[in-house]
Enzyme design. Structure first.
Site: not given
Length: 645
Positions: A141, A312
């Site tokens: 991320e 995710e």
């Protein structure tokens, strides 16, 4: 296929094999691990402990699991920060950020580049050919927690070098930035500071170049890791997990160095953070807004050049939104199938088991901390069974193309000219309307090939480069261009021909004045679709083109020349729906008004219908079709799939 995120370093070793067996029994194929494990791999400088990861990978191979191995660079260990404190980033207020969270490094730090090269090369050399490892995730991320833009001395020096490479001479920079204004003229690149902590607002051209530089630094750091992995891990894919509603970096540019894109889908958390009316947040609190996940599936499919994963997927309450409700029963299954309908190759859930400690202990997983299964476990079990019985054709092209530009978000962040002007809000409004009309959308960067699309939507493109203009001029279908398009040059100046700048080649009009409107101050307009109230933004236009829609004071709001239309205001939801429906009908796209909460997605001959709403809805399927999942009556938070030839 399905997967899960797993953290073996969090659990006793005797659990590993049992967990892997349970994953396979559940129908999972992939497991991502290692992305936060640097201190477990190297607890002290140079003392590498590979043994535990060797055993994890061998067990995964034994149980038939394919591993996506993360490079652990999102969390440099304490000893590394103590050795090189300058790797810690500096925030916009000039404060050095501390150790104790994650993403605590600066992309411009030479010391961190060296340490990254060392650990990534060692990881790739050891595991790049391991039979269980099928691919790598670079870092984790990028930019989360506001970490794209750093204001440390390393960034200042790197930014000066970036400016030298771009402008060549300081006179060219002064001209581009208009530094004669407020006596900001520079004599040398070494005088240029980072654009923060100024008494009044910083020069917008300076800010935009800094935003570009910061995004470029992330891309360079990613490419640096990718090159190391390519050298040492032949035949393994490389990806990165992007985030939702995040514009601090350009994902299209970064993904050019990846094999495909991945993203992290948390529909409930994103919905709670969206600038929605409170009643809508309550309405979708347990399902997520019906278009929030789909928008990102389509965005990152475009970023990944047709390929993407969900790395995710939310399986239960998260821990980071202002409010963290539990998903309605059935939603984890619905979200999974929706990702697959949009072309996801893999849906991987976060996480296998809820952590009983540290920052994410309130974030749910497949299993509780007492090792008992959560609700999502059984929903995914059902998905795995359904997937095994439903062959999936390739995803085709959508009828609508939408042009998305991170740089546009930067321009409007720097100079919004109105508190309510939010680029992502405008983009999402256009996208959501087409979803409500039952139409799929492909998302592209400016300059991408747009041939074959019946309708092209440009919500707003303030900087229109040559390649973007050429792509729009060669588009086959109708093209609708939104407000503030062509309003700036690449240097962040008003174009000499005034807005919409280069777009005047397609739309002969000039925007001569603009205004932003505070909440409650509305303008009215009327035209062929009725009467509408407007807020947020209005433009005054000079042109010989007759307006298709007028403000009640006589000013035009919508103009057309051939296939091209210009919208000179922030559209109200009612106008946007009427306009997009009309254009879709003209383009022969066969729009239809769906019940609230119902969304459709085609994948080849398969049609997927998703019911986000609280009531049973009727599937808009032709008579006599064969349902492959569900049936014509779709229960709340459920789906149906049928085949149309």
């Amino acid at each position: 296929m399905l997967g899960v995120c797993y953290y073996p370093e969090h659990w006793p070793e005797e659990r590993w094999e049992e967990d892997f067996k349970a994953m396979r029994a559940l129908g999972l194929r992939y497991v991502r691990l290692g992305e936060f494990a640097w201190s477990a791999l190297e607890p002290t400088p140079g003392a590498l402990r590979w043994g535990w990861l060797d055993r994890v990978l061998d067990l995964a191979q034994k149980e038939g699991l394919a591993v996506v191995l993360g490079t652990p660079t999102a969390t440099p260990p304490k000893w590394l920060v103590d050795r090189y404190p300058e790797i810690l980033p500096v925030d916009r207020e000039g404060r050095r950020r501390n150790f104790g969270g994650r993403r605590h490094y600066c992309f411009s730090s030479p010391a961190y580049r060296e340490e990254t090269a060392r650990i990534v090369a060692l990881l790739a050399e050891r595991y790049g050919r391991h039979p269980a490892v099928v691919g790598f995730q670079v870092d984790n991320e990028f930019g989360c927690h506001g970490t794209v833009r750093c204001y440390c001395p390393n960034c200042r020096e790197a930014f000066r070098g970036w400016l030298r490479a771009k402008y060549g001479t300081i006179d060219a920079l002064n001209a581009a930035w208009g530094t004669v204004f407020w006596s900001q003229t520079y004599r040398d690149f070494g005088e240029v500071e980072l654009p923060h902590l100024t008494v009044a607002e910083a020069n917008p051209s300076h800010l935009l170049d800094y935003y570009r530089f910061a995004s470029d630094q992330v891309r360079a750091y990613n490419r640096f890791q990718v090159d190391l992995l390519r050298d040492n891990a032949p035949g393994r894919f490389i990806t990165h997990n992007f985030m939702g509603f995040f514009t601090d970096l350009d994902p299209f540019a970064l993904a050019e160095d990846l094999d495909f894109a991945a993203w992290d889908s948390y529909p409930l958390g994103f919905t709670d953070l969206m600038p929605l009316p409170q009643e809508e947040k309550v309405q979708w609190a347990r399902t997520g807004h019906p278009d929030v996940a789909a928008f990102h599936h389509d965005l990152y499919r475009g970023v990944g050049r047709g390929r993407f994963w969900v790395m995710e997927q939310q399986p239960g309450p998260v821990n980071w939104a202002p409010h963290n409700p539990s998903p309605a029963p059935g939603m984890v299954r619905l979200w999974t199938w929706e990702a697959i309908a949009h072309g996801a190759e893999v849906v991987s859930y976060f996480r296998w088991r809820q952590a009983p400690f540290a920052q994410e202990q309130m974030q749910a997983g497949f299993n509780r901390p007492d090792f008992q299964p959560e609700v999502a476990f059984f929903e995914v079990q059902r998905v795995a069974e359904e997937l095994s019985a439903l062959p999936l054709p390739p995803a085709g092209c959508a009828p609508v193309a939408l042009v998305y530009d991170s740089e546009a978000a930067w321009v409007f962040e720097i100079q919004p000219q109105g508190a309510e002007w939010k680029y992502l809000t405008l983009v999402f409004s256009f996208y959501s309307v087409f979803r409500r009309l039952g139409l799929e959308v492909d998302i592209f960067k400016p300059g991408a090939e747009l041939g074959g699309y019946g309708l092209v939507v440009v919500p707003s493109l303030p900087i229109v480069r040559k390649e973007a203009l050429e792509a729009l001029s060669q588009a086959d279908g109708l093209v609708i261009v939104g407000p503030r398009s062509g309003s700036k040059t690449e240097k962040f100046q008003i174009p000499p021909e005034i807005p919409p700048g280069a777009l005047q080649a397609l739309l002969p009009l000039k925007v001569v004045r603009v205004e932003s409107l505070p909440p409650g101050l509305l303008e009215e307009a009327e035209g062929p679709w009725g009467r509408f109230a407007f807020g947020v933004w209005r433009e005054w236009v000079e042109t010989d083109l007759p307006p298709l829609l007028r403000f009640t004071d006589g000013g035009g709001i919508l103009f057309r020349r051939g296939r091209y239309l210009y919208l000179a205001a922030w559209p109200s939801p009612e106008l946007l729906f009427a306009l997009c429906q009309s254009l879709a009908e003209e383009a022969g796209l066969h729009p239809r008004f769906l019940p609230e909460g119902l969304r459709l997605r085609r994948r080849g001959p398969l049609v997927f219908a998703f019911n986000y709403g609280p009531e049973v809805v009727e599937a808009p399927a032709p008579p006599g079709v064969r349902f492959l999942l569900g049936d014509r009556r779709i229960p709340p938070h459920d789906l149906a799939v049928w085949e149309e030839t």
